[in-house]
Design a protein around this motif. Sequence first.
Motif, PDB file in Angstrom:
ATOM      1  N   ILE A  29      29.042  50.177  24.836  1.00 29.28           N
ATOM      2  CA  ILE A  29      29.762  49.214  24.016  1.00 29.28           C
ATOM      3  C   ILE A  29      29.923  47.957  24.866  1.00 29.28           C
ATOM      4  O   ILE A  29      30.540  48.000  25.933  1.00 29.28           O
ATOM      5  CB  ILE A  29      31.136  49.763  23.597  1.00 29.28           C
ATOM      6  CG1 ILE A  29      30.967  51.045  22.784  1.00 29.28           C
ATOM      7  CG2 ILE A  29      31.915  48.720  22.805  1.00 29.28           C
ATOM      8  CD1 ILE A  29      32.274  51.782  22.547  1.00 29.28           C
TER       9      ILE A  29
ATOM     10  N   VAL B 293      36.700  56.383  24.115  1.00 33.07           N
ATOM     11  CA  VAL B 293      36.045  55.934  25.346  1.00 33.07           C
ATOM     12  C   VAL B 293      36.733  56.541  26.563  1.00 33.07           C
ATOM     13  O   VAL B 293      37.958  56.468  26.694  1.00 33.07           O
ATOM     14  CB  VAL B 293      36.063  54.394  25.442  1.00 33.07           C
ATOM     15  CG1 VAL B 293      35.609  53.939  26.821  1.00 33.07           C
ATOM     16  CG2 VAL B 293      35.164  53.790  24.372  1.00 33.07           C
TER      17      VAL B 293
ATOM     18  N   TYR C 259      24.517  54.785  24.873  1.00 34.32           N
ATOM     19  CA  TYR C 259      25.207  54.089  23.792  1.00 34.32           C
ATOM     20  C   TYR C 259      26.372  53.276  24.349  1.00 34.32           C
ATOM     21  O   TYR C 259      27.542  53.599  24.135  1.00 34.32           O
ATOM     22  CB  TYR C 259      25.688  55.099  22.751  1.00 34.32           C
ATOM     23  CG  TYR C 259      24.544  55.801  22.061  1.00 34.32           C
ATOM     24  CD1 TYR C 259      23.959  55.255  20.926  1.00 34.32           C
ATOM     25  CD2 TYR C 259      24.030  56.994  22.572  1.00 34.32           C
ATOM     26  CE1 TYR C 259      22.892  55.888  20.299  1.00 34.32           C
ATOM     27  CE2 TYR C 259      22.962  57.625  21.960  1.00 34.32           C
ATOM     28  CZ  TYR C 259      22.395  57.073  20.829  1.00 34.32           C
ATOM     29  OH  TYR C 259      21.329  57.689  20.215  1.00 34.32           O
TER      30      TYR C 259
ATOM     31  N   PRO D  60      29.812  57.425  24.238  1.00 34.29           N
ATOM     32  CA  PRO D  60      30.056  55.983  24.341  1.00 34.29           C
ATOM     33  C   PRO D  60      30.845  55.632  25.597  1.00 34.29           C
ATOM     34  O   PRO D  60      31.619  56.444  26.109  1.00 34.29           O
ATOM     35  CB  PRO D  60      30.867  55.680  23.078  1.00 34.29           C
ATOM     36  CG  PRO D  60      31.601  56.958  22.812  1.00 34.29           C
ATOM     37  CD  PRO D  60      30.651  58.061  23.211  1.00 34.29           C
TER      38      PRO D  60
END
Length: 241
Positions: A192, A83, A190, A167
């Motif tokens: 999280i 990330v 996408y 992400p």
Amino acid sequence: MELGIAFLLKKTIAWLLMPMPLGMIVLVTAIWLLHIGNVRRATYFILGSIIWFAIVTHASISSLLLLPLESQYKKIEQVPSNVKYILLLGGDKERRAWEAIRLYKMIEGVKIVTSGYSRHDKLSDAYKASKLLVEAGVRAEDIVMQEDVKDTREEAAKMKERVGTGPFLLVTSAYHMPRSMILFQQEGLYPIAAPGDFNDRGEDSIWSLFQARHLQKTERAFHEYIGLLWIYLRGVIYHDI
């Protein structure tokens, strides 16, 4: 920033469907009925408004409304290593920002993206959030601002320009997370889910009513359910076209 007519119309309709405006509409109707001499019907409307405000300002009701929203995503304890960005959505920055700060300290080299336009003053939500982050110890060079977005859908579109299909951590209040995830995923992103700002459900006495803090929680729930309904209706409309 100039706001489009469609955006203002959407916000106005959503506002009219909130607990306080709905209750005031009933109360104003009662006053009008009294004015024209229909005392019996006015009494029903007055009683209805009292019952309505008792319901929407009750601790148990507000918690019950928020529970389905807040229980969908859990607080993150282990962060993926790939990330590079944490997106802190605009709104309630004093409550949401602490989760972004916690995650920032857990991930080396990550940047925080603050988001949100200026509603009522010259300073945008993104800028005010960035100031709060810096005061809390986040390095200014690790903050990126998105100041020209008005709602969650625009925040998603702007974030797509930045991360593509990579992400990233999406930080927002737990009650706002379900709608946010849907909108971001609809944009082909996408995210999280990294919810924060879970509401306290400690008070559930039968007498905990007519309190502003519980009304605020009920309003948050109404806002999210109206937003989810709007997403559903948009999907139905576009599917039928």
